[in-house]
Write a protein that holds these residues in place. Structure first.
Motif, short mmCIF file in Angstrom:
data_model
loop_
_atom_site.label_atom_id
_atom_site.label_comp_id
_atom_site.label_asym_id
_atom_site.label_seq_id
_atom_site.Cartn_x
_atom_site.Cartn_y
_atom_site.Cartn_z
N TYR A 2 -9.83 8.18 -3.79
CA TYR A 2 -9.70 6.73 -3.67
C TYR A 2 -10.02 6.25 -2.25
O TYR A 2 -10.99 5.53 -2.04
N VAL A 3 -9.15 6.60 -1.31
CA VAL A 3 -9.31 6.12 0.07
C VAL A 3 -10.06 7.18 0.88
O VAL A 3 -9.51 8.22 1.22
N ARG A 4 -11.30 6.89 1.18
CA ARG A 4 -12.16 7.87 1.83
C ARG A 4 -12.45 7.50 3.28
O ARG A 4 -12.24 6.36 3.69
N THR A 5 -12.93 8.47 4.02
CA THR A 5 -13.25 8.28 5.43
C THR A 5 -14.75 8.24 5.63
O THR A 5 -15.48 9.08 5.11
N LYS A 6 -15.21 7.22 6.36
CA LYS A 6 -16.59 7.19 6.83
C LYS A 6 -16.53 7.65 8.27
O LYS A 6 -16.09 6.92 9.16
N TRP A 7 -16.92 8.90 8.50
CA TRP A 7 -16.69 9.53 9.80
C TRP A 7 -17.31 8.72 10.94
O TRP A 7 -18.47 8.31 10.88
N ARG A 13 1.81 5.69 -14.17
CA ARG A 13 2.97 6.20 -13.40
C ARG A 13 3.07 5.40 -12.10
O ARG A 13 2.11 5.31 -11.35
N GLU A 14 4.24 4.78 -11.87
CA GLU A 14 4.38 3.95 -10.68
C GLU A 14 4.46 4.81 -9.42
O GLU A 14 5.17 5.82 -9.38
N ILE A 15 3.74 4.38 -8.40
CA ILE A 15 3.72 5.07 -7.11
C ILE A 15 4.52 4.25 -6.12
O ILE A 15 4.27 3.05 -5.94
N ASN A 16 5.48 4.86 -5.47
CA ASN A 16 6.38 4.16 -4.56
C ASN A 16 5.75 4.05 -3.17
O ASN A 16 5.67 5.03 -2.44
N LEU A 17 5.29 2.85 -2.81
CA LEU A 17 4.66 2.63 -1.51
C LEU A 17 5.53 1.73 -0.64
O LEU A 17 6.26 0.88 -1.13
N HIS A 70 -0.55 5.80 8.45
CA HIS A 70 -0.38 5.14 7.16
C HIS A 70 -1.41 5.59 6.13
O HIS A 70 -1.08 5.75 4.96
N ILE A 71 -2.65 5.80 6.57
CA ILE A 71 -3.67 6.28 5.65
C ILE A 71 -3.31 7.68 5.15
O ILE A 71 -3.42 7.98 3.94
N ARG A 72 -2.85 8.55 6.05
CA ARG A 72 -2.47 9.90 5.64
C ARG A 72 -1.31 9.87 4.65
O ARG A 72 -1.31 10.56 3.63
N ARG A 73 -0.31 9.01 4.95
CA ARG A 73 0.86 8.92 4.08
C ARG A 73 0.48 8.32 2.72
O ARG A 73 0.98 8.73 1.67
N LEU A 74 -0.43 7.34 2.75
CA LEU A 74 -0.91 6.73 1.50
C LEU A 74 -1.64 7.75 0.64
O LEU A 74 -1.41 7.83 -0.58
N ARG A 75 -2.49 8.56 1.26
CA ARG A 75 -3.21 9.59 0.51
C ARG A 75 -2.27 10.61 -0.11
O ARG A 75 -2.50 11.09 -1.22
N GLU A 76 -1.21 10.95 0.61
CA GLU A 76 -0.26 11.93 0.08
C GLU A 76 0.40 11.43 -1.19
O GLU A 76 0.85 12.21 -2.03
#
Length: 229
Positions: free
Chosen positions: A217-222, A153-157, A200-206
């Motif tokens: 996928y995209v994780r945070t190293k605190w 499924r294509e994701i619109n970025l 951008h990271i938050r929007r990408l994760r959404e």
């Protein structure tokens, strides 16, 4: 081929000045003076870039930007007379790639346009080459076509969201600090702050995560930064 730009602002003198300057550089320029006209032109034409004022008649620039993102990944630079950080971040939340605060220097505008177009419109190779595709689990990244698929499924970025994801996925497990991401994706001369990366990271994760609050996928190293798992 000449780059095609849409300039949207209700101040006709500003539009005239931008149009003249861009045409001097060989660009093709369309103009719109309200939100509805801008949305109509964006739907009917293929632009390389849209310069979009925030305060417009009929529809705000944010509303126009959000609706364009429903059918196009064209790079969008917001033009705003307001200098508050939250207004800039709000513009990014609606899908803009960058912002410039009025009053601006036309040389800065042209430099931003050229830099973003260079990054987003890569020249096709002279010889046919196989499409570069990266696959990680159920995610597939078409680097040449700049498309992302999850379970086919294509994701619109947006352009910037794609560039962030491409950098991370090419270096799985490598942690990038916010400042490093800002430098690598937006460039050394970008005037924005570190919150641009967080937005951008938050929007990408959404868009790519099943549960954005528990990213796979995209994780945070605190205390350090972000990485692709």
């Amino acid at each position: 081929m000449a780059q095609k730009i849409l300039v949207v602002d209700d101040e006709k003198l500003i539009v005239k000045g931008i149009r003249f300057s861009l045409e001097q550089d060989g660009m093709e320029v369309d103009c719109a003076y309200d939100g509805e006209e801008a949305l109509k032109l964006a739907g009917e034409n293929a632009y390389d870039m849209i310069l979009l004022d925030v305060m417009l008649p009929k529809m705000t620039g944010f509303e126009v930007c959000q609706q364009i993102r429903g059918f196009s990944n064209v790079p969008i630079i917001m033009l705003t007379a307001k200098g508050e950080d939250m207004d800039k971040i709000l513009g990014l939340d609606y899908g803009a790639d960058d912002y410039i605060t009025k009053p601006f220097n036309i040389l800065e505008v042209k430099a931003r346009i050229k830099a973003i177009i260079r990054r987003t419109n890569r020249k096709a190779p002279e010889k046919e080459e196989p499409v570069k595709v990266l696959e990680r689990g159920d995610m597939r990244l078409d680097c040449e076509g700049r498309r992302v698929y999850i379970e086919d499924r294509e994701i619109n970025l947006t352009a910037k969201e794609f560039e962030v994801l491409e950098l991370l996925i090419q270096n799985p497990g490598k942690v990038y600090g916010r400042g490093e991401l800002l430098k690598l994706v937006w460039g050394n001369d970008y005037p924005g702050d570190l919150r641009t990366v967080d937005v951008h990271i938050r929007r990408l994760r959404e868009k790519i995560e099943k549960i954005p609050g528990e990213p796979a996928y995209v994780r945070t190293k605190w205390g350090v930064g972000y990485y692709f798992a």
